[in-house]
Design a protein around this motif. Structure first.
Motif, PDB file in Angstrom:
ATOM      1  N   SER A  82      42.763  71.950  48.498  1.00 46.88           N
ATOM      2  CA  SER A  82      41.514  72.462  47.944  1.00 46.88           C
ATOM      3  C   SER A  82      40.394  72.364  48.975  1.00 46.88           C
ATOM      4  CB  SER A  82      41.127  71.676  46.690  1.00 46.88           C
ATOM      5  OG  SER A  82      39.789  71.932  46.324  1.00 46.88           O
ATOM      6  N   ILE A  83      39.782  73.487  49.308  1.00 48.95           N
ATOM      7  CA  ILE A  83      38.644  73.456  50.234  1.00 48.95           C
ATOM      8  C   ILE A  83      37.466  72.715  49.597  1.00 48.95           C
ATOM      9  CG2 ILE A  83      36.891  74.886  51.380  1.00 48.95           C
ATOM     10  CD1 ILE A  83      39.020  76.960  51.884  1.00 48.95           C
ATOM     11  N   PHE A  84      37.218  72.960  48.310  1.00 48.84           N
ATOM     12  CA  PHE A  84      36.113  72.287  47.625  1.00 48.84           C
ATOM     13  C   PHE A  84      36.326  70.769  47.632  1.00 48.84           C
ATOM     14  CE2 PHE A  84      34.200  70.500  43.747  1.00 48.84           C
ATOM     15  CZ  PHE A  84      32.874  70.845  43.968  1.00 48.84           C
ATOM     16  N   GLY A  85      37.555  70.335  47.335  1.00 48.44           N
ATOM     17  CA  GLY A  85      37.853  68.903  47.355  1.00 48.44           C
ATOM     18  C   GLY A  85      37.684  68.315  48.743  1.00 48.44           C
ATOM     19  N   SER A  86      38.094  69.068  49.761  1.00 53.04           N
ATOM     20  CA  SER A  86      37.936  68.604  51.149  1.00 53.04           C
ATOM     21  C   SER A  86      36.464  68.429  51.508  1.00 53.04           C
ATOM     22  CB  SER A  86      38.581  69.600  52.116  1.00 53.04           C
ATOM     23  OG  SER A  86      39.964  69.697  51.898  1.00 53.04           O
ATOM     24  N   ILE A  87      35.634  69.366  51.037  1.00 59.69           N
ATOM     25  CA  ILE A  87      34.192  69.269  51.302  1.00 59.69           C
ATOM     26  C   ILE A  87      33.630  67.981  50.714  1.00 59.69           C
ATOM     27  CG2 ILE A  87      31.946  70.279  50.678  1.00 59.69           C
ATOM     28  CD1 ILE A  87      33.299  73.038  50.914  1.00 59.69           C
ATOM     29  N   ILE A  88      34.046  67.635  49.505  1.00 60.07           N
ATOM     30  CA  ILE A  88      33.575  66.400  48.857  1.00 60.07           C
ATOM     31  C   ILE A  88      33.973  65.179  49.683  1.00 60.07           C
ATOM     32  CG2 ILE A  88      33.722  64.960  46.797  1.00 60.07           C
ATOM     33  CD1 ILE A  88      32.166  67.581  46.422  1.00 60.07           C
ATOM     34  N   VAL A  89      35.230  65.135  50.119  1.00 60.91           N
ATOM     35  CA  VAL A  89      35.706  63.995  50.909  1.00 60.91           C
ATOM     36  C   VAL A  89      34.962  63.900  52.233  1.00 60.91           C
ATOM     37  CG1 VAL A  89      37.693  62.968  52.067  1.00 60.91           C
ATOM     38  CG2 VAL A  89      37.985  64.056  49.834  1.00 60.91           C
ATOM     39  N   LEU A  90      34.786  65.033  52.921  1.00 64.09           N
ATOM     40  CA  LEU A  90      34.079  65.026  54.214  1.00 64.09           C
ATOM     41  C   LEU A  90      32.635  64.573  54.038  1.00 64.09           C
ATOM     42  CD1 LEU A  90      35.443  68.352  55.777  1.00 64.09           C
ATOM     43  CD2 LEU A  90      36.085  66.010  56.379  1.00 64.09           C
ATOM     44  N   ARG A  91      32.003  65.005  52.947  1.00 63.02           N
ATOM     45  CA  ARG A  91      30.621  64.572  52.700  1.00 63.02           C
ATOM     46  C   ARG A  91      30.553  63.067  52.435  1.00 63.02           C
ATOM     47  NH1 ARG A  91      28.594  69.870  49.551  1.00 63.02           N
ATOM     48  NH2 ARG A  91      27.743  70.924  51.380  1.00 63.02           N
ATOM     49  N   LEU A  92      31.529  62.549  51.731  1.00 56.83           N
ATOM     50  CA  LEU A  92      31.557  61.104  51.470  1.00 56.83           C
ATOM     51  C   LEU A  92      31.707  60.326  52.774  1.00 56.83           C
ATOM     52  CD1 LEU A  92      33.764  60.943  48.245  1.00 56.83           C
ATOM     53  CD2 LEU A  92      31.324  60.401  48.445  1.00 56.83           C
ATOM     54  N   ILE A  93      32.550  60.823  53.693  1.00 54.22           N
ATOM     55  CA  ILE A  93      32.722  60.164  54.988  1.00 54.22           C
ATOM     56  C   ILE A  93      31.405  60.157  55.751  1.00 54.22           C
ATOM     57  CG2 ILE A  93      33.836  60.361  57.262  1.00 54.22           C
ATOM     58  CD1 ILE A  93      36.297  61.512  55.790  1.00 54.22           C
ATOM     59  N   ILE A  94      30.692  61.286  55.743  1.00 54.81           N
ATOM     60  CA  ILE A  94      29.415  61.380  56.460  1.00 54.81           C
ATOM     61  C   ILE A  94      28.371  60.464  55.837  1.00 54.81           C
ATOM     62  CG2 ILE A  94      27.486  62.947  56.980  1.00 54.81           C
ATOM     63  CD1 ILE A  94      29.613  65.169  57.321  1.00 54.81           C
ATOM     64  N   ILE A  95      28.337  60.410  54.500  1.00 57.87           N
ATOM     65  CA  ILE A  95      27.377  59.522  53.818  1.00 57.87           C
ATOM     66  C   ILE A  95      27.677  58.061  54.145  1.00 57.87           C
ATOM     67  CG2 ILE A  95      26.648  58.675  51.539  1.00 57.87           C
ATOM     68  CD1 ILE A  95      27.002  61.601  50.549  1.00 57.87           C
ATOM     69  N   LEU A  96      28.951  57.693  54.153  1.00 60.74           N
ATOM     70  CA  LEU A  96      29.323  56.318  54.516  1.00 60.74           C
ATOM     71  C   LEU A  96      28.912  56.007  55.950  1.00 60.74           C
ATOM     72  CD1 LEU A  96      32.866  56.061  52.858  1.00 60.74           C
ATOM     73  CD2 LEU A  96      30.780  54.844  52.176  1.00 60.74           C
ATOM     74  N   ALA A  97      29.076  56.976  56.851  1.00 64.81           N
ATOM     75  CA  ALA A  97      28.660  56.778  58.244  1.00 64.81           C
ATOM     76  C   ALA A  97      27.149  56.577  58.327  1.00 64.81           C
ATOM     77  CB  ALA A  97      29.085  57.978  59.096  1.00 64.81           C
ATOM     78  N   ASP A  98      26.390  57.349  57.546  1.00 66.76           N
ATOM     79  CA  ASP A  98      24.930  57.188  57.542  1.00 66.76           C
ATOM     80  C   ASP A  98      24.525  55.817  57.008  1.00 66.76           C
ATOM     81  OD1 ASP A  98      23.885  59.462  58.731  1.00 66.76           O
ATOM     82  OD2 ASP A  98      24.022  60.661  56.904  1.00 66.76           O
ATOM     83  N   ILE A  99      25.253  55.312  56.013  1.00 70.21           N
ATOM     84  CA  ILE A  99      24.991  53.960  55.507  1.00 70.21           C
ATOM     85  C   ILE A  99      25.259  52.935  56.613  1.00 70.21           C
ATOM     86  CG2 ILE A  99      25.778  52.197  53.871  1.00 70.21           C
ATOM     87  CD1 ILE A  99      26.310  54.506  51.880  1.00 70.21           C
TER      88      ILE A  99
END
Length: 374
Positions: free
Chosen positions: A58-75
């Motif tokens: 799922s491209i939509f599901g992948s987008i969610i996971v990638l965004r979570l990784i980026i948010i965790l990196a920002d934290i």
């Protein structure tokens, strides 16, 4: 599957659809994207793998996971940035110039650019370096390079953190004992910097090793070379030099200027490595900031998301021109509003006039505190 050996267009031509929306994704990303090999380093590829594992096809599901990784990196940037600011006795609130900047939210979390993951490892590395844990700092710096290659530019600038070469020359006129002590200290520093560079480069090689083949080296070199030979976007001095070149040659100026600008960057890095004082962490980060910005000022391509790195580095210095740049970079978005894609150089000019005006103001204001070349 080795991601460095296959092209998106190959799947399209063979009628192979690895994900349900393959055709839509290929069309949306564009033919140029599909006809070039990936230049994303291994840890960035790992993030893509994680998204694929959790989101299946799922491209939509992948987008969610990638965004979570980026948010965790920002934290993570927020956490280690705060700790580094505390160690440097700088205002902790400075980190919010990065964390709460709308540009970061739009370009990173919104548009899925992975600079935050790169910067997480970079800030963690600088924190460890300030703790004198240089082995861990070297490993983390290598991880940063293995997300995006840009931190490779920083390697020369760490020299003075380990080696006080001016001390060697200042001891030449002193007593024999003082000269010996100076040489002992210098030799210890040289061993550390060699170790730092060795660990950094060895870690990068180890991370790339699973993908190694002669075809991989050729594909990767060609993809990286595109940024110097083919791509032009939101450039600064390059556009001026290009216009001058057109008056004499009339075509393909990037083939010449694209080879010169990396050389100018290397020369500038050498100058600030040896002729500017980079002994303290604030001095070192300031050198990283100006070294990177010089590269961007002379580059053929400056995409908006590139500014995440100078922005976070500026948090630890007296300079705020990267903040201004994240505001005026919005002028570059105008190019995407045109069909077909086309830049309006008046907008580019306005962007850089404002940026350079503020930069000159800050250099004059802070000249009693810092000098780019001392």
């Amino acid at each position: 599957m080795n991601p460095y050996l296959s092209l998106p267009e190959t799947y399209i031509q063979q009628g192979i659809h690895p994900v349900a929306e393959t055709a839509n994704l290929y069309t949306g990303m564009g033919e140029m994207n599909g006809s070039n090999y990936t230049n994303y380093p291994p840890i960035n590829q790992l993030c893509f793998l994680i998204a694929a594992l959790f989101a299946s096809k799922s491209i939509f599901g992948s987008i969610i996971v990638l965004r979570l990784i980026i948010i965790l990196a920002d934290i993570g940037i927020l956490y280690f940035g705060k700790k580094l600011l505390e160690r440097l006795n700088l205002p902790i609130k400075n980190i919010f110039w990065y964390a709460l900047n709308p540009f970061i939210i739009i370009e990173m979390t919104g548009n899925l650019h992975f600079e935050p993951v790169m910067l997480f490892f970079l800030i963690w590395s600088l924190y460890k370096l300030h703790q004198q844990k240089w082995i861990w700092a070297a490993v983390l710096l290598a991880c940063s390079v293995s997300v995006k290659l840009i931190p490779l530019l920083f390697l020369p600038l760490f020299f003075q953190w380990f080696v006080d070469y001016k001390l060697i020359f200042s001891n030449l006129k002193k007593s024999t004992v003082q000269r010996k002590l100076g040489w002992i200290a210098a030799f210890a520093g040289i061993k550390k910097i060699i170790g730092f560079y060795t660990i950094t480069l060895a870690t990068i090689i180890i991370l790339f090793l699973p993908f190694y083949s002669s075809e991989f080296v050729n594909n990767y070199a060609n993809s990286v070379g595109l940024w110097f030979r083919n791509f032009e976007f939101n450039a600064s001095f390059y556009y001026i030099f290009r216009e001058i070149g057109y008056q004499f040659r009339g075509y393909n100026e990037i083939a010449i200027i694209g080879k010169i600008t990396p050389i100018l960057t290397i020369l500038f890095l050498i100058v600030i490595t040896f002729f500017r004082q980079n002994k303290s962490m604030i001095q070192l980060i300031t050198a990283l900031l100006f070294g990177l910005c010089f590269y961007y000022f002379t580059a053929t391509t400056v995409h908006p998301w590139y500014l995440a790195t100078p922005l976070v580095l500026s948090v630890f210095t007296k300079y705020r021109f990267p903040v201004i740049w994240t505001i005026v970079i919005i002028f570059s978005y105008q190019a995407y509003a045109n069909t077909p894609w086309k830049e309006n150089l008046w907008f580019v000019g306005i962007e850089y006039v404002i940026l350079y005006g503020f930069l000159i103001f800050e250099l004059l204001k802070n000249r009693q505190y810092y000098k780019i070349v001392k």
